[in-house]
Design a protein around this motif. Structure first.
Motif, PDB file in Angstrom:
ATOM      1  N   LEU A 196      89.354 -16.657 -15.763  1.00 46.80           N
ATOM      2  CA  LEU A 196      90.423 -17.423 -16.415  1.00 46.80           C
ATOM      3  C   LEU A 196      90.041 -18.896 -16.518  1.00 46.80           C
ATOM      4  CD1 LEU A 196      93.633 -16.888 -17.203  1.00 46.80           C
ATOM      5  CD2 LEU A 196      93.876 -18.445 -15.278  1.00 46.80           C
ATOM      6  N   ILE A 226      92.605 -10.216 -16.926  1.00 50.56           N
ATOM      7  CA  ILE A 226      92.971 -11.317 -17.815  1.00 50.56           C
ATOM      8  C   ILE A 226      93.339 -10.741 -19.176  1.00 50.56           C
ATOM      9  CG2 ILE A 226      91.549 -13.058 -16.674  1.00 50.56           C
ATOM     10  CD1 ILE A 226      89.457 -12.599 -18.944  1.00 50.56           C
ATOM     11  N   VAL A 274      95.030 -17.785 -22.679  1.00 51.16           N
ATOM     12  CA  VAL A 274      94.368 -16.945 -21.677  1.00 51.16           C
ATOM     13  C   VAL A 274      95.304 -16.887 -20.483  1.00 51.16           C
ATOM     14  CG1 VAL A 274      92.345 -16.605 -20.235  1.00 51.16           C
ATOM     15  CG2 VAL A 274      92.122 -17.794 -22.385  1.00 51.16           C
ATOM     16  N   SER A 275      95.598 -15.676 -20.015  1.00 52.84           N
ATOM     17  CA  SER A 275      96.507 -15.534 -18.876  1.00 52.84           C
ATOM     18  C   SER A 275      96.092 -14.332 -18.042  1.00 52.84           C
ATOM     19  CB  SER A 275      97.943 -15.379 -19.363  1.00 52.84           C
ATOM     20  OG  SER A 275      98.063 -14.246 -20.202  1.00 52.84           O
ATOM     21  N   TYR A 276      96.755 -14.185 -16.896  1.00 52.74           N
ATOM     22  CA  TYR A 276      96.480 -13.032 -16.047  1.00 52.74           C
ATOM     23  C   TYR A 276      97.136 -11.791 -16.637  1.00 52.74           C
ATOM     24  CZ  TYR A 276      94.819 -16.279 -12.516  1.00 52.74           C
ATOM     25  OH  TYR A 276      94.120 -17.239 -11.849  1.00 52.74           O
ATOM     26  N   LYS A 279      89.147 -12.579 -11.253  1.00 57.23           N
ATOM     27  CA  LYS A 279      89.958 -12.942 -12.417  1.00 57.23           C
ATOM     28  C   LYS A 279      90.214 -14.448 -12.497  1.00 57.23           C
ATOM     29  CE  LYS A 279      94.397 -11.943 -10.207  1.00 57.23           C
ATOM     30  NZ  LYS A 279      93.910 -11.966  -8.868  1.00 57.23           N
TER      31      LYS A 279
END
Length: 154
Positions: free
Chosen positions: A145, A124, A111-113, A141
């Motif tokens: 996250l 995300i 999981v990332s921006y 966000k």
């Protein structure tokens, strides 16, 4: 309706610049041609057969409005984080891109921006164990996250 509006605009413009016969012919032509085109453009791809999964409200850990990047288009709806799934469901406004996205939390690897257009960090993205990447534009966000990371880590 759009054909009628376009025909009216053409008629008003042509009445100012051309003869009445030309204005009338062009406006009728626009109504007859653009009305069916607009109708088929809007209603041809509607998917009424899609039914969304019923979400148990007591299982929702967090939810908010969100946009899912779907077929290269940002589609509005709601994103839900439940005990074991991440679920996106389109809202009623997006009837031509109506869809539902479900992923089990155990299948999420990263999981990332996400940066819209590679510039604005306002979402995300999740990557599944099968290397499928899904992107969502969400408010808060950081909260999304952190909550997803917390749920997938244990």
């Amino acid at each position: 309706m759009s054909g009628l509006i376009f025909g009216l605009i053409v008629w008003i413009y042509c009445m100012q610049t051309a003869k009445t016969e030309i204005a009338t012919f062009l406006s009728v032509f626009c109504v007859l041609v653009f009305s069916p085109i607009a109708y088929f453009k809007v209603f041809w791809g509607i998917k009424d057969e899609i039914s969304f999964k019923e979400i148990n409200k007591t299982n929702i850990k967090y939810s908010s409005r969100a946009n899912h990047i779907y077929n290269g288009i940002s589609v509005g709806g709601n994103l839900y984080l439940t005990n074991n799934e991440l679920i996106f469901q389109t809202n009623l406004i997006n009837f031509t891109q109506k869809h539902e996205f479900l992923v089990n939390l155990t299948e999420i690897k990263i999981v990332s921006y996400y940066k819209t257009l590679g510039i604005i960090e306002n979402g995300i993205q999740i990557e599944s164990e099968t290397n499928i990447v899904e992107k969502f534009i969400v408010p808060q966000k950081e909260k999304w996250l952190n909550l997803i990371k917390k749920e997938i880590s244990g």
